[in-house]
Design a protein around this motif. Structure first.
Motif, PDB file in Angstrom:
ATOM      1  N   PHE A 132       0.840  -1.197   0.000  1.00  0.00           N
ATOM      2  CA  PHE A 132       0.000   0.000   0.000  1.00  0.00           C
ATOM      3  C   PHE A 132       0.878   1.251   0.000  1.00  0.00           C
ATOM      4  O   PHE A 132       0.657   2.176  -0.782  1.00  0.00           O
ATOM      5  CB  PHE A 132      -0.935   0.001   1.222  1.00  0.00           C
ATOM      6  CG  PHE A 132      -1.745   1.256   1.336  1.00  0.00           C
ATOM      7  CD1 PHE A 132      -2.942   1.383   0.664  1.00  0.00           C
ATOM      8  CD2 PHE A 132      -1.285   2.320   2.099  1.00  0.00           C
ATOM      9  CE1 PHE A 132      -3.680   2.553   0.752  1.00  0.00           C
ATOM     10  CE2 PHE A 132      -2.016   3.489   2.189  1.00  0.00           C
ATOM     11  CZ  PHE A 132      -3.211   3.606   1.514  1.00  0.00           C
ATOM     12  N   GLN A 133       1.860   1.275   0.889  1.00  0.00           N
ATOM     13  CA  GLN A 133       2.744   2.432   1.013  1.00  0.00           C
ATOM     14  C   GLN A 133       3.502   2.685  -0.294  1.00  0.00           C
ATOM     15  O   GLN A 133       3.645   3.835  -0.714  1.00  0.00           O
ATOM     16  CB  GLN A 133       3.727   2.223   2.173  1.00  0.00           C
ATOM     17  CG  GLN A 133       4.705   3.340   2.381  1.00  0.00           C
ATOM     18  CD  GLN A 133       4.053   4.664   2.744  1.00  0.00           C
ATOM     19  OE1 GLN A 133       2.968   4.696   3.294  1.00  0.00           O
ATOM     20  NE2 GLN A 133       4.705   5.752   2.418  1.00  0.00           N
ATOM     21  N   GLU A 134       3.962   1.630  -0.930  1.00  0.00           N
ATOM     22  CA  GLU A 134       4.703   1.793  -2.184  1.00  0.00           C
ATOM     23  C   GLU A 134       3.848   2.422  -3.274  1.00  0.00           C
ATOM     24  O   GLU A 134       4.321   3.251  -4.038  1.00  0.00           O
ATOM     25  CB  GLU A 134       5.223   0.431  -2.666  1.00  0.00           C
ATOM     26  CG  GLU A 134       6.363  -0.106  -1.850  1.00  0.00           C
ATOM     27  CD  GLU A 134       6.725  -1.548  -2.217  1.00  0.00           C
ATOM     28  OE1 GLU A 134       6.063  -2.137  -3.097  1.00  0.00           O
ATOM     29  OE2 GLU A 134       7.668  -2.077  -1.606  1.00  0.00           O
ATOM     30  N   ARG A 135       2.594   2.023  -3.330  1.00  0.00           N
ATOM     31  CA  ARG A 135       1.731   2.486  -4.418  1.00  0.00           C
ATOM     32  C   ARG A 135       0.963   3.769  -4.106  1.00  0.00           C
ATOM     33  O   ARG A 135       0.655   4.533  -5.011  1.00  0.00           O
ATOM     34  CB  ARG A 135       0.727   1.386  -4.781  1.00  0.00           C
ATOM     35  CG  ARG A 135       1.338   0.126  -5.334  1.00  0.00           C
ATOM     36  CD  ARG A 135       1.944   0.293  -6.725  1.00  0.00           C
ATOM     37  NE  ARG A 135       1.036   0.831  -7.703  1.00  0.00           N
ATOM     38  CZ  ARG A 135       0.134   0.137  -8.369  1.00  0.00           C
ATOM     39  NH1 ARG A 135       0.031  -1.152  -8.186  1.00  0.00           N
ATOM     40  NH2 ARG A 135      -0.653   0.722  -9.230  1.00  0.00           N
ATOM     41  N   CYS A 136       0.622   3.995  -2.840  1.00  0.00           N
ATOM     42  CA  CYS A 136      -0.238   5.133  -2.493  1.00  0.00           C
ATOM     43  C   CYS A 136       0.494   6.270  -1.783  1.00  0.00           C
ATOM     44  O   CYS A 136      -0.146   7.247  -1.399  1.00  0.00           O
ATOM     45  CB  CYS A 136      -1.401   4.650  -1.607  1.00  0.00           C
ATOM     46  SG  CYS A 136      -2.746   3.917  -2.537  1.00  0.00           S
ATOM     47  N   ARG A 137       1.773   6.160  -1.605  1.00  0.00           N
ATOM     48  CA  ARG A 137       2.487   7.152  -0.786  1.00  0.00           C
ATOM     49  C   ARG A 137       2.343   8.579  -1.313  1.00  0.00           C
ATOM     50  O   ARG A 137       2.349   9.524  -0.534  1.00  0.00           O
ATOM     51  CB  ARG A 137       3.957   6.771  -0.636  1.00  0.00           C
ATOM     52  CG  ARG A 137       4.763   6.894  -1.898  1.00  0.00           C
ATOM     53  CD  ARG A 137       6.230   6.523  -1.669  1.00  0.00           C
ATOM     54  NE  ARG A 137       6.934   6.554  -2.917  1.00  0.00           N
ATOM     55  CZ  ARG A 137       7.071   5.503  -3.715  1.00  0.00           C
ATOM     56  NH1 ARG A 137       6.553   4.354  -3.370  1.00  0.00           N
ATOM     57  NH2 ARG A 137       7.720   5.609  -4.850  1.00  0.00           N
ATOM     58  N   THR A 138       2.212   8.753  -2.613  1.00  0.00           N
ATOM     59  CA  THR A 138       2.089  10.119  -3.155  1.00  0.00           C
ATOM     60  C   THR A 138       0.655  10.637  -3.108  1.00  0.00           C
ATOM     61  O   THR A 138       0.432  11.831  -3.260  1.00  0.00           O
ATOM     62  CB  THR A 138       2.597  10.171  -4.610  1.00  0.00           C
ATOM     63  OG1 THR A 138       1.867   9.227  -5.387  1.00  0.00           O
ATOM     64  CG2 THR A 138       4.074   9.864  -4.681  1.00  0.00           C
ATOM     65  N   PHE A 139      -0.313   9.747  -2.886  1.00  0.00           N
ATOM     66  CA  PHE A 139      -1.724  10.142  -2.916  1.00  0.00           C
ATOM     67  C   PHE A 139      -2.360  10.252  -1.539  1.00  0.00           C
ATOM     68  O   PHE A 139      -3.266  11.036  -1.335  1.00  0.00           O
ATOM     69  CB  PHE A 139      -2.543   9.160  -3.749  1.00  0.00           C
ATOM     70  CG  PHE A 139      -2.012   8.966  -5.135  1.00  0.00           C
ATOM     71  CD1 PHE A 139      -2.088   9.978  -6.071  1.00  0.00           C
ATOM     72  CD2 PHE A 139      -1.432   7.761  -5.502  1.00  0.00           C
ATOM     73  CE1 PHE A 139      -1.604   9.791  -7.355  1.00  0.00           C
ATOM     74  CE2 PHE A 139      -0.936   7.570  -6.776  1.00  0.00           C
ATOM     75  CZ  PHE A 139      -1.026   8.590  -7.705  1.00  0.00           C
ATOM     76  N   TYR A 140      -1.892   9.443  -0.590  1.00  0.00           N
ATOM     77  CA  TYR A 140      -2.535   9.403   0.731  1.00  0.00           C
ATOM     78  C   TYR A 140      -1.522   9.017   1.782  1.00  0.00           C
ATOM     79  O   TYR A 140      -0.793   8.038   1.620  1.00  0.00           O
ATOM     80  CB  TYR A 140      -3.701   8.410   0.742  1.00  0.00           C
ATOM     81  CG  TYR A 140      -4.353   8.257   2.086  1.00  0.00           C
ATOM     82  CD1 TYR A 140      -5.149   9.253   2.625  1.00  0.00           C
ATOM     83  CD2 TYR A 140      -4.162   7.097   2.852  1.00  0.00           C
ATOM     84  CE1 TYR A 140      -5.732   9.128   3.870  1.00  0.00           C
ATOM     85  CE2 TYR A 140      -4.744   6.955   4.092  1.00  0.00           C
ATOM     86  CZ  TYR A 140      -5.533   7.974   4.595  1.00  0.00           C
ATOM     87  OH  TYR A 140      -6.113   7.834   5.827  1.00  0.00           O
ATOM     88  N   LYS A 141      -1.484   9.785   2.851  1.00  0.00           N
ATOM     89  CA  LYS A 141      -0.615   9.485   3.994  1.00  0.00           C
ATOM     90  C   LYS A 141      -1.495   9.001   5.139  1.00  0.00           C
ATOM     91  O   LYS A 141      -2.294   9.764   5.680  1.00  0.00           O
ATOM     92  CB  LYS A 141       0.144  10.737   4.451  1.00  0.00           C
ATOM     93  CG  LYS A 141       1.010  11.368   3.388  1.00  0.00           C
ATOM     94  CD  LYS A 141       2.319  10.670   3.255  1.00  0.00           C
ATOM     95  CE  LYS A 141       3.238  11.453   2.344  1.00  0.00           C
ATOM     96  NZ  LYS A 141       3.658  10.764   1.168  1.00  0.00           N
ATOM     97  N   PRO A 142      -1.391   7.722   5.516  1.00  0.00           N
ATOM     98  CA  PRO A 142      -2.207   7.209   6.628  1.00  0.00           C
ATOM     99  C   PRO A 142      -1.801   7.855   7.951  1.00  0.00           C
ATOM    100  O   PRO A 142      -0.680   8.346   8.089  1.00  0.00           O
ATOM    101  CB  PRO A 142      -1.915   5.707   6.648  1.00  0.00           C
ATOM    102  CG  PRO A 142      -0.829   5.465   5.695  1.00  0.00           C
ATOM    103  CD  PRO A 142      -0.556   6.711   4.931  1.00  0.00           C
ATOM    104  N   PRO A 143      -2.702   7.841   8.934  1.00  0.00           N
ATOM    105  CA  PRO A 143      -2.366   8.387  10.257  1.00  0.00           C
ATOM    106  C   PRO A 143      -1.150   7.677  10.840  1.00  0.00           C
ATOM    107  O   PRO A 143      -0.938   6.483  10.605  1.00  0.00           O
ATOM    108  CB  PRO A 143      -3.602   8.103  11.094  1.00  0.00           C
ATOM    109  CG  PRO A 143      -4.697   7.810  10.136  1.00  0.00           C
ATOM    110  CD  PRO A 143      -4.057   7.332   8.874  1.00  0.00           C
ATOM    111  N   ALA A 144      -0.362   8.377  11.607  1.00  0.00           N
ATOM    112  CA  ALA A 144       0.894   7.850  12.157  1.00  0.00           C
ATOM    113  C   ALA A 144       0.684   6.725  13.160  1.00  0.00           C
ATOM    114  O   ALA A 144       1.571   5.929  13.395  1.00  0.00           O
ATOM    115  CB  ALA A 144       1.693   8.961  12.803  1.00  0.00           C
ATOM    116  N   SER A 145      -0.501   6.616  13.758  1.00  0.00           N
ATOM    117  CA  SER A 145      -0.738   5.598  14.791  1.00  0.00           C
ATOM    118  C   SER A 145      -0.781   4.192  14.237  1.00  0.00           C
ATOM    119  O   SER A 145      -0.678   3.235  14.976  1.00  0.00           O
ATOM    120  CB  SER A 145      -2.051   5.894  15.531  1.00  0.00           C
ATOM    121  OG  SER A 145      -3.129   5.809  14.636  1.00  0.00           O
ATOM    122  N   SER A 146      -0.933   3.993  12.955  1.00  0.00           N
ATOM    123  CA  SER A 146      -1.070   2.644  12.384  1.00  0.00           C
ATOM    124  C   SER A 146       0.234   2.033  12.063  1.00  0.00           C
ATOM    125  O   SER A 146       1.121   2.401  11.540  1.00  0.00           O
ATOM    126  CB  SER A 146      -1.934   2.672  11.145  1.00  0.00           C
ATOM    127  OG  SER A 146      -3.239   3.017  11.521  1.00  0.00           O
TER     128      SER A 146
END
Length: 146
Positions: A132-146
């Motif tokens: 997920f991080q590799e593909r979505c890192r430029t579009f969405y930053k998940p909350p830091a708690s996860s």
């Protein structure tokens, strides 16, 4: 394909049934690459789809599934641990009961297998979140708690 939004229902009595239920609820993690391919547009379609919204929605679905499965595994581990404790107590009062010993060993094995499922769940979660991080890192930053 995703797990239902409510609490997932797994049986703790039969390990194979327990494992099958978890497998069914891991479908979203198993198909994460496909989900990302359909959610994130190519550069030619980038203006037609909001990739940030798609990534956020997928992340929330992944997170919900991870929490539900982890809670189900923990619940079963706790339930089987209590059963093992009861059998150990019974075994202390009745040392010569072979059937009791067999049942205790069976429950201990089930407990170890369920604890291993928690490790499997961690690997599945880490793999999915990495992809997920590799593909979505430029579009969405998940909350830091996860």
């Amino acid at each position: 394909m995703a797990a239902p939004s409510g609490e997932i229902s797994v049986t703790c009595d039969d390990f194979l049934e327990f494992q099958e239920a978890l497998k069914k609820f891991r479908t979203i993690d198993d198909k994460i690459v496909y989900q990302l391919n359909t959610a994130i547009p190519t550069s030619s379609f980038a203006d037609k789809v909001n990739a940030g919204t798609q990534c956020k929605s997928l992340y929330e679905e992944l997170s919900r599934g991870h929490v539900q499965r982890e809670n189900a595994i923990r619940k079963c581990i706790q339930q089987v641990s209590q059963q093992v404790a009861k059998l150990r107590q019974a075994r202390e009062t009745d040392h010569d009961n072979i059937n009791l010993l067999k049942q205790l060993r069976k429950e201990q094995t089930k407990l170890r297998l369920m604890q291993q499922e928690m490790n499997v769940e961690e690997v599945v979660r880490d793999r999915s979140l990495k992809i997920f991080q590799e593909r979505c890192r430029t579009f969405y930053k998940p909350p830091a708690s996860s």
